[in-house]
Design an enzyme around this catalytic site. Sequence first.
Site, PDB file in Angstrom:
ATOM      1  CB  VAL A 129      -0.859  -0.038   1.223  1.00 47.00           C
ATOM      2  CG1 VAL A 129      -2.004  -1.124   1.140  1.00 47.00           C
ATOM      3  CG2 VAL A 129      -0.046  -0.085   2.376  1.00 47.00           C
ATOM      4  N   GLY A 130       2.100   1.275   0.152  1.00 40.01           N
ATOM      5  CA  GLY A 130       3.125   2.366   0.023  1.00 40.01           C
ATOM      6  C   GLY A 130       4.618   1.792  -0.083  1.00 40.01           C
ATOM      7  N   GLY A 188       8.527   3.588  -0.776  1.00 42.32           N
ATOM      8  CA  GLY A 188       9.608   4.737  -0.886  1.00 42.32           C
ATOM      9  C   GLY A 188      11.012   4.329  -0.925  1.00 42.32           C
ATOM     10  CB  ALA A 189      13.944   6.282  -1.053  1.00 41.11           C
ATOM     11  CE1 TYR A 190      18.047   4.979   3.303  1.00 38.73           C
ATOM     12  CE2 TYR A 190      16.910   6.653   1.833  1.00 38.73           C
ATOM     13  CZ  TYR A 190      18.022   6.130   2.336  1.00 38.73           C
ATOM     14  OH  TYR A 190      19.283   6.612   1.929  1.00 38.73           O
ATOM     15  CG  ASP A 221       9.062  -1.221  -0.116  1.00 40.23           C
ATOM     16  OD1 ASP A 221       8.638  -0.492  -1.054  1.00 40.23           O
ATOM     17  OD2 ASP A 221      10.352  -1.371   0.048  1.00 40.23           O
ATOM     18  CB  VAL A 222       3.472   0.530   4.044  1.00 39.70           C
ATOM     19  CG1 VAL A 222       2.456   0.019   5.253  1.00 39.70           C
ATOM     20  CG2 VAL A 222       4.773   1.413   4.670  1.00 39.70           C
ATOM     21  CE  LYS A 226       7.705   3.265   8.000  1.00 38.04           C
ATOM     22  NZ  LYS A 226       7.345   4.609   8.830  1.00 38.04           N
ATOM     23  CG  ASP A 285       8.023  14.275   8.586  1.00 39.77           C
ATOM     24  OD1 ASP A 285       7.581  15.360   8.144  1.00 39.77           O
ATOM     25  OD2 ASP A 285       8.150  13.404   8.095  1.00 39.77           O
TER      26      ASP A 285
END
Length: 470
Positions: free
Chosen positions: A26-27, A29-31, A33-34, A49, A141
């Site tokens: 479902v997601g 990125g560079a660092y 995965d989900v 995650k 963040d």
Amino acid sequence: MDLPNRSWSIHTRPEIIQKYEILERVGAGAYSDVYRGRRLSDDLIVALKEIHDYQSAFREIEALQVLQSSPNVVVLHEYFWSEDEDAVLVLEFLRTDLASLIKDAKRNWEDGISGGEIKRWMVQILHAVDACHRNSIVHRDLKPSNLLISETGVLKLADFGQARILIEPGFDNPHLHEPHDPNRVTIIQHAEVIPEADNSHQEGSGNQEKGTMSKKEYASDLDDLKAKSSIDDIDKETNFHDGNASCLATCTTSDVEDDPFKGSYYYEAEEGGDDTYGKLTSCVGTRWFKAPELLYGSTNYGPEIDLWSLGCIFAELFSLEPLFPGTSDIDQLSRIFSVSGNLTEENSPGCSKYPDYGIISFNKVENPVGLEACLPNRSPDELLLVKKLICFDPASRATAMELLHDKYLNEEPLPVPVSELRVPSTNHAQDEGSPGGWCDYKDMDSDSDFEEFSTFNVTTTNAGFSIQFP
């Protein structure tokens, strides 16, 4: 020296697939995965995650362990970590976030978000942030896409990959070290966790011991902790400003170029050193919600940077538009100054000591428009609430606990019950074909590109050079 082989996928790890069915990603990125998954023992839907960066994984596990008793922080069920594999965090699955709610309200709600709804969202956000700060955790963040929402309207703060716990560097907590079990470690509750503040007026908070720390004691303790956290080793940051960066139930990932620090104005890599409790860095957060002191490169900060971010989030709840949607770090400062005027020693004592204060300067803003222009048709109490957070002097920003007792949140219309909150049926990032991305935030990646400005002056100084923008 060759790095050990890694699967880079939870699909091949027997200790995980024996307990969880991996349903879909479902997601990404560079660092990290989900994945959405199902726990085989009881069919519970969870988020898994997989974090490819050691430091981000360590920080997220560390912070979530400390905050496990907090009803407005995402639940960490367990995690897996072995010597030659990435960490995999098993988190509660929450289907949407505040970013999607704001987008849904802007597109489809004729009356926007009602006053009572806004107040309930604010109360939940404030409880989450207060839990962090009372346990000496700076999230670093805060933004709408990191505020996840359950189908029943419960809001939970997520993505602690950039979080820092401000504790004495010599403090040794055996629960916070990398797991010794090569396959799996379940969560160990911290005995040191500071009880949450009074949640009696929030539904579903459970029986919580009430904190008794005064504001003066609270501020003093945070100052002490912040001072103790500054040691010689630099915080070699592996997290960075997001581009298209939010993912369902996750916790944020980041889609960036191969070199995440290319074009970053502040970042200076330093090799070596244990930075777990090292010196802080300005290279954190997401630009639209980033405090001015961070934009000027300050590394001497604490929970106050989260409070500025809160002000930006609350303003967006009121207007359904981002408060300062900068296209670069320089543009971000320019937008802030156009609203609030220039940053000076008069309105923020000590700002001249920020590392980049003498390098970057702006022409004097003669007639700042004020927050009133950004939040038209809002009441004086609503404007005052935001002003208590969007102020240049970090020491003057209201704490989360102070805001929970603010007049605005405790007068009619009162916060609606959680059960009456309207919740989006889906995460809009998914709808728009951008896994893990909130498209309105596509330009928030960190840079200091100057080409968008027609003119700027560079002057040689004793410190090196100075750049002045119109």
